[in-house]
Design a protein around this motif. Sequence first.
Motif, short mmCIF file in Angstrom:
data_model
loop_
_atom_site.label_atom_id
_atom_site.label_comp_id
_atom_site.label_asym_id
_atom_site.label_seq_id
_atom_site.Cartn_x
_atom_site.Cartn_y
_atom_site.Cartn_z
N ASP A 1 8.03 17.35 127.11
CA ASP A 1 8.99 16.72 126.20
C ASP A 1 8.49 16.86 124.77
OD1 ASP A 1 7.18 14.54 125.63
OD2 ASP A 1 7.80 13.62 127.51
N TYR A 2 9.35 16.50 123.82
CA TYR A 2 8.99 16.69 122.41
C TYR A 2 7.80 15.83 121.99
CZ TYR A 2 11.56 12.34 121.43
OH TYR A 2 12.01 11.04 121.41
N ARG A 3 7.62 14.69 122.65
CA ARG A 3 6.50 13.83 122.28
C ARG A 3 5.17 14.54 122.56
NH1 ARG A 3 9.75 10.23 125.46
NH2 ARG A 3 11.02 8.84 124.17
N ALA A 4 5.07 15.15 123.72
CA ALA A 4 3.84 15.87 124.08
C ALA A 4 3.63 17.05 123.14
CB ALA A 4 3.91 16.34 125.53
N GLY A 5 4.69 17.77 122.83
CA GLY A 5 4.57 18.94 121.97
C GLY A 5 4.17 18.61 120.56
N LEU A 6 4.79 17.60 119.97
CA LEU A 6 4.48 17.24 118.59
C LEU A 6 3.09 16.61 118.48
CD1 LEU A 6 7.89 15.80 117.34
CD2 LEU A 6 6.94 18.08 116.96
N ALA A 7 2.74 15.78 119.45
CA ALA A 7 1.42 15.15 119.42
C ALA A 7 0.32 16.20 119.52
CB ALA A 7 1.29 14.12 120.54
N ALA A 8 0.53 17.20 120.39
CA ALA A 8 -0.47 18.25 120.54
C ALA A 8 -0.57 19.09 119.27
CB ALA A 8 -0.12 19.13 121.75
N GLN A 9 0.55 19.35 118.64
CA GLN A 9 0.51 20.13 117.40
C GLN A 9 -0.29 19.41 116.32
OE1 GLN A 9 4.32 21.46 115.79
NE2 GLN A 9 3.47 21.52 113.72
N LEU A 10 -0.02 18.12 116.17
CA LEU A 10 -0.73 17.37 115.13
C LEU A 10 -2.22 17.29 115.44
CD1 LEU A 10 -0.37 15.77 112.53
CD2 LEU A 10 -0.06 13.71 113.92
N LYS A 11 -2.58 17.10 116.71
CA LYS A 11 -3.99 17.04 117.10
C LYS A 11 -4.68 18.36 116.78
CE LYS A 11 -7.03 16.13 121.03
NZ LYS A 11 -7.10 15.79 122.49
N ALA A 12 -4.01 19.48 117.07
CA ALA A 12 -4.60 20.79 116.81
C ALA A 12 -4.79 21.04 115.31
CB ALA A 12 -3.72 21.88 117.40
N GLU A 13 -3.87 20.50 114.51
CA GLU A 13 -3.96 20.68 113.05
C GLU A 13 -5.13 19.90 112.47
OE1 GLU A 13 0.83 21.22 112.25
OE2 GLU A 13 -0.18 19.36 111.71
N ARG A 14 -5.46 18.80 113.10
CA ARG A 14 -6.51 17.94 112.56
C ARG A 14 -7.88 18.29 113.12
NH1 ARG A 14 -3.18 12.13 112.76
NH2 ARG A 14 -1.95 12.51 110.89
#
Length: 293
Positions: A280-293
């Motif tokens: 779902d979008y929650r998993a995708g967006l959270a993973a993106q932000l984690k990878a950016e940080r």
Amino acid sequence: MEKQSKPRLFCFGLGYSAQALGRQLLAEGWRVAGTARSPERLDALTAQGFEAFAFDRDRPLADPERALAGSSHFLTSVPPDLAGDPVLDHHESDILDARPRWVGYLSTTGVYGNADGGWVDESSPRVPSTANSQRRKLAEDAWLELHESQALPVHIFRLSGIYGPGRSQLDTVRAGRAKRLVKPGQVFNRIHVDDIASVLRASIAKPNPGAAYNLADDLPAPAPDVVTFACELLGVRPPPEQPFDPEALSPMARTFYADNKRVANARIKTELGVRLIYPDYRAGLAAQLKAER
């Protein structure tokens, strides 16, 4: 292993989704080639290790024999235009002559049209409600006809709204372009770019020529919900809700809201064994932000 014995994927339109697949295959020893329209994009592809060739409606491959030599697999994401499918119009015979083991065509769930919020799957009728989706339907038919008449191993992939690094609501919020347009009952379907690559790889490993697959995650959701969640992740205030007003939108934006459906994804799981990385979008967006940080 000799270079010429390695599998080779040729992508007509080596863009965002195709590159996600291509990078994975390059890492596994494949050769990957594809097309772009501008010199800048061609240079960017070459810098990533892809073989790059110029192609568009007005500029077919300059030397198709050289460009396509050794291609065991083909993927096309080039959209049809008013005249038809540019790839087939220019290079149908070249693709047939290559005798590939697998061909993928990236289409859109827009071919199903509007279902008033109901569910659609691969057996649902294709009743496009926009001109662009109608052209996609015709392009699907043209590719599938080659499967029927020429035994070309064509697979159709109907993509929902694509998101991922650089192309998500996180990026939209940061750019100050996010809006929360409220249209009661309206939902949208989406798929993370990494899950697109997973489905394509699973199909390459288990071909089923003539098959069509829906690419969508497990959670159709209203667009404002996704914006709100992205803002929560970033720690910023969401933009105000606005009532949906088609007259205030561009013609292209209006077509975005023309269809309302929930896209079923069971076939990629049961037939191809795909387990979504981002269900779902929650998993995708959270993973993106984690990878950016």
